[in-house]
Design a protein around this motif. Structure first.
Motif, mmCIF file in Angstrom:
data_model
loop_
_atom_site.group_PDB
_atom_site.id
_atom_site.type_symbol
_atom_site.label_atom_id
_atom_site.label_comp_id
_atom_site.label_asym_id
_atom_site.label_seq_id
_atom_site.Cartn_x
_atom_site.Cartn_y
_atom_site.Cartn_z
ATOM 1 N N ASN A 142 0.817 -1.216 0.000
ATOM 2 C CA ASN A 142 0.000 0.000 0.000
ATOM 3 C C ASN A 142 0.852 1.269 0.000
ATOM 4 N N GLU A 165 2.514 0.283 -4.650
ATOM 5 C CA GLU A 165 1.542 1.160 -5.315
ATOM 6 C C GLU A 165 2.218 2.402 -5.900
ATOM 7 N N ARG A 212 2.037 3.319 -9.868
ATOM 8 C CA ARG A 212 1.557 4.594 -10.409
ATOM 9 C C ARG A 212 2.598 5.245 -11.328
ATOM 10 N N SER A 267 -7.111 -3.030 0.887
ATOM 11 C CA SER A 267 -7.182 -1.682 0.332
ATOM 12 C C SER A 267 -6.303 -1.556 -0.904
ATOM 13 N N ALA A 268 -5.080 -2.073 -0.813
ATOM 14 C CA ALA A 268 -4.165 -2.004 -1.952
ATOM 15 C C ALA A 268 -4.683 -2.825 -3.124
ATOM 16 N N ASN A 292 -7.150 -0.836 -5.046
ATOM 17 C CA ASN A 292 -6.486 0.181 -5.862
ATOM 18 C C ASN A 292 -5.826 -0.435 -7.090
ATOM 19 N N TYR A 293 -5.177 -1.581 -6.923
ATOM 20 C CA TYR A 293 -4.524 -2.247 -8.048
ATOM 21 C C TYR A 293 -5.536 -2.581 -9.143
ATOM 22 N N TYR A 325 -7.971 -0.934 -10.069
ATOM 23 C CA TYR A 325 -8.260 0.266 -10.844
ATOM 24 C C TYR A 325 -7.058 0.745 -11.663
ATOM 25 N N ILE A 326 -5.837 0.450 -11.195
ATOM 26 C CA ILE A 326 -4.651 1.045 -11.798
ATOM 27 C C ILE A 326 -3.883 0.075 -12.699
#
Length: 80
Positions: free
Chosen positions: A19, A23, A27, A57-58, A61-62, A64-65
């Protein structure tokens, strides 16, 4: 920039603190238009006593990214 100089356009990403470190690199790589696969079971994250599970949580996010989020077994099978 160094990856671009070497014509590297695909990266498999994993690491200890997903996280934060993982991440952050994800990015950066995406900004440079590198295709990124994150290995979800080759990463780790802390459990915050009040805010919850950093790992989950991470992973959200992954999703989405990153271009893909797979397990180690899925990556090994795809490479075979």
């Amino acid at each position: 920039m160094q990856l671009g100089k070497r014509s590297i356009s695909k990266v498999i990403l994993l690491g200890m603190l997903e996280n934060l470190c993982v991440e952050s690199h994800l990015r950066d790589l995406v900004e440079y238009r590198v295709e990124v696969l994150v290995i979800k079971d080759a990463t780790a994250a802390p459990q915050h006593p009040e805010l919850g599970d950093g790992y989950q949580s991470a992973l959200i996010n992954y999703g989405y990214i990153a271009n893909a989020v797979l397990s180690t077994n899925e990556v090994v099978a795809a490479m075979a």
